[in-house]
Design a protein around this motif. Sequence first.
Motif: not given
Length: 305
Positions: A50-59, A61-69
């Motif tokens: 949940a934390a990484l998914g939320t971060s993907a929508g905020i950052f 520039s690295i959203g794709r990587l965070l979404a994968l994580a």
Amino acid sequence: MPETKSQPNLTVAESDFPALYLAADSASRLAQKQHLLFTATILAALVLSAALGTSAGIFHSIGRLLALASGAGAAVSFIATSIRRAMRPEKLWYSGRAVAEAAKSMAWRYMTGADPYPVSLSPAEADGKFIADLKGIAKDQAQALGFGGEFSDRPQITARMRELRSAPLEQRRQTYLSSRIEDQRKWYGTKARKSQTVANRYFVVIQVSQALTLAATVLLLSPMGSKWNVGGVFSALATALIAWLQVRQHEELAQTYSVIALDLGFIEEEGTSVATEKDLSAFVADAEDTLGREHSQWIARKTPG
């Protein structure tokens, strides 16, 4: 009875109990660790996802990587849930605990000369009945002994068990009071205090997580914080902590342990009036029945359906 009171008090250690107890206790402890490890992994992976998914929508520039994580975290949770479901370590935890406590109770009855192993029986008769009863437990709960192979060379009737059984009445009474009743009373009392302390701490952390969820929602409504949609993260954290608290049952255990410790205090006082073999047998039976009810209730609460 003056000369019996001068007898030194015998101590009974964990290693002095039957091999059946040691095997079941070891299997239960290992299964408990596995169950809690799987549960902690599942909940932590969900919160992280949940934390990484939320971060993907905020950052972005690295959203794709965070979404994968985030997806990887969800996958870990899914896999851990599937493995736990297949292994069912909680079943071995509960059944192993039941076998271990039953074997320990029987051992104390044997050592003190209480029914169904009174001192009126010959050594051969008492040993034969005790072994037969242990076999009955092992046959009914074979699964609970799945990880106890390291104790296969240990005796079912240890030297200390025989020594205490052959000791004078007063020595058996004193040893039972100190090594069984007093020891269990202290254990329950300590566990009750620790469980209540942990429950209180979890309550505070859960409330903080819920407050942060509310704060994040308010922030989301403001123009400056519109992109910081982190309420879901704190909500997931609060949910995971509540689930973990339900698994550990700290508050419920604190209450149960307090009641048992109080009951054992009464039983300990009653033990001072034991004067005959009949008194000792009745006293031990009452004490073991009290402890047995607690373990039966614990199993009933833990077993679903």
